[in-house]
Design a protein around this motif. Structure first.
Motif, PDB file in Angstrom:
ATOM      1  N   ALA A  51       0.814  -1.099  -0.140  1.00  0.00           N
ATOM      2  CA  ALA A  51       0.130  -0.042  -0.009  1.00  0.00           C
ATOM      3  C   ALA A  51       0.798   1.253   0.083  1.00  0.00           C
ATOM      4  CB  ALA A  51      -0.877  -0.038   1.258  1.00  0.00           C
ATOM      5  N   SER A  52       2.035   1.153   0.779  1.00  0.00           N
ATOM      6  CA  SER A  52       2.775   2.439   0.873  1.00  0.00           C
ATOM      7  C   SER A  52       3.457   2.698  -0.522  1.00  0.00           C
ATOM      8  CB  SER A  52       3.882   2.280   1.810  1.00  0.00           C
ATOM      9  OG  SER A  52       4.844   3.100   1.810  1.00  0.00           O
ATOM     10  N   THR A  62      -9.392  -2.656   2.823  1.00  0.00           N
ATOM     11  CA  THR A  62      -9.162  -1.431   3.470  1.00  0.00           C
ATOM     12  C   THR A  62      -9.103  -0.714   2.415  1.00  0.00           C
ATOM     13  OG1 THR A  62      -7.681  -2.843   4.990  1.00  0.00           O
ATOM     14  CG2 THR A  62      -7.169  -0.285   4.454  1.00  0.00           C
ATOM     15  N   ALA A  63      -9.716   0.550   2.580  1.00  0.00           N
ATOM     16  CA  ALA A  63      -9.852   1.546   1.485  1.00  0.00           C
ATOM     17  C   ALA A  63      -8.509   2.305   1.485  1.00  0.00           C
ATOM     18  CB  ALA A  63     -10.776   2.551   1.711  1.00  0.00           C
ATOM     19  N   PRO A  64      -8.055   2.621   0.112  1.00  0.00           N
ATOM     20  CA  PRO A  64      -6.545   3.263  -0.087  1.00  0.00           C
ATOM     21  C   PRO A  64      -6.583   4.659   0.392  1.00  0.00           C
ATOM     22  CG  PRO A  64      -7.826   3.000  -2.148  1.00  0.00           C
ATOM     23  CD  PRO A  64      -8.800   2.322  -1.029  1.00  0.00           C
ATOM     24  N   LYS A  65      -5.596   5.300   0.462  1.00  0.00           N
ATOM     25  CA  LYS A  65      -5.524   6.784   0.483  1.00  0.00           C
ATOM     26  C   LYS A  65      -5.900   7.239  -0.876  1.00  0.00           C
ATOM     27  CE  LYS A  65      -1.316   6.737   3.721  1.00  0.00           C
ATOM     28  NZ  LYS A  65      -0.027   7.081   3.659  1.00  0.00           N
ATOM     29  N   PRO A  66      -6.474   8.449  -0.773  1.00  0.00           N
ATOM     30  CA  PRO A  66      -7.189   9.122  -1.892  1.00  0.00           C
ATOM     31  C   PRO A  66      -6.124   9.509  -3.029  1.00  0.00           C
ATOM     32  CG  PRO A  66      -8.105   9.937   0.021  1.00  0.00           C
ATOM     33  CD  PRO A  66      -7.190   9.352   0.391  1.00  0.00           C
ATOM     34  N   VAL A  67      -6.269   9.405  -4.023  1.00  0.00           N
ATOM     35  CA  VAL A  67      -5.282   9.622  -5.355  1.00  0.00           C
ATOM     36  C   VAL A  67      -5.905  10.769  -5.864  1.00  0.00           C
ATOM     37  CG1 VAL A  67      -4.455   8.995  -7.415  1.00  0.00           C
ATOM     38  CG2 VAL A  67      -4.848   7.324  -5.751  1.00  0.00           C
ATOM     39  N   GLU A  68      -5.069  11.679  -5.912  1.00  0.00           N
ATOM     40  CA  GLU A  68      -5.539  13.212  -6.585  1.00  0.00           C
ATOM     41  C   GLU A  68      -6.111  13.102  -7.883  1.00  0.00           C
ATOM     42  OE1 GLU A  68      -1.565  14.024  -4.214  1.00  0.00           O
ATOM     43  OE2 GLU A  68      -2.622  12.389  -5.185  1.00  0.00           O
TER      44      GLU A  68
END
Length: 228
Positions: free
Chosen positions: A117-118, A207-213
């Motif tokens: 994920a990172s 697990t939802a990911p961090k938002p992508v711009e």
């Protein structure tokens, strides 16, 4: 149980899952790490795509990574656009996987998946579709399917009858192990009545990911079909 009868059981179990699960492509991702002065860095990435309908492999990718410095994936930095990626970079490796992510619904599957994920978020400009996918933790799913079994991926794999190569496994072998643990866990849990729908598994292990711009994302018509 004979091999033939075991095959029949697999077909019946897969049919116990709902249509949403069957229409999903599960992309099993593993990042192999190597140690260098300053800490661990990505050395390779492997991906194995499975059809949710029958767990048949759809495609595979293995790419070596030779460029990444320690700080480039562990510490925040501006994402590099595709034309800025040097040969041997993690971004180029992930972009090769990205090209295979179609308009069919997808989920990423990993063992725990924190490193994956990172790295995906760090390289999100090169792989916005991958970085925007919900991640399923194969280890957590296997623990739910095998209550009472302690330990991590190796212990769960042994309990589920997944063959393990001795010693340290390269990314491609590790992705195969994770894929088999995922498959066996889904089948065992479905047979035991623990779940029967995509939504149930999403709630248990997603697990939802961090938002992508938005500036990195595909056009809305493609994006909506991928992530809704």
């Amino acid at each position: 149980m004979s091999r033939a009868s075991h095959g029949v059981d697999i077909v019946v179990t897969v049919q116990m899952m709902d249509a949403e699960f069957g229409s999903t492509t599960f992309v099993v991702v593993d990042v192999e790490m190597r140690r260098q002065p300053g800490g661990l860095v990505p050395a390779a990435v492997a991906a194995l795509a499975l059809s949710g309908a029958d767990f048949e492999p759809m495609w595979r990718v293995h790419r070596e990574i030779g460029e990444e410095a320690h700080s480039s994936w562990k510490k925040p930095r501006p994402p590099r656009l595709p034309h800025e990626l040097p040969d041997g970079s993690a971004g180029l490796a992930l972009r090769e996987i990205e090209r295979r992510v179609t308009e069919r619904p997808h989920r990423i599957v990993a063992a725990l998946g924190f490193i994956e994920a990172s790295l995906l978020h760090t390289e999100r400009a090169a792989c916005p579709r991958l970085a925007s996918l919900t991640r399923w933790d194969a280890v957590e799913l296997a623990r739910r399917a095998c209550p009472g079994v302690e330990g991590g991926l190796e212990e769960l794999a042994q309990h589920l009858g997944v063959p393990l190569h001795p010693g340290r496994r390269p990314a491609t072998q590790e992705a195969w192990v994770v894929a088999q643990v995922f498959r066996q866990a889904v089948e065992r849990g479905a047979a035991a009545g623990r779940w029967s729908t995509f939504a149930q598994l999403e709630e248990i292990t997603g697990t939802a990911p961090k938002p992508v711009e938005e500036k990195y994302l595909p056009p809305p018509t493609v994006q909506d079909s991928l992530f809704d």
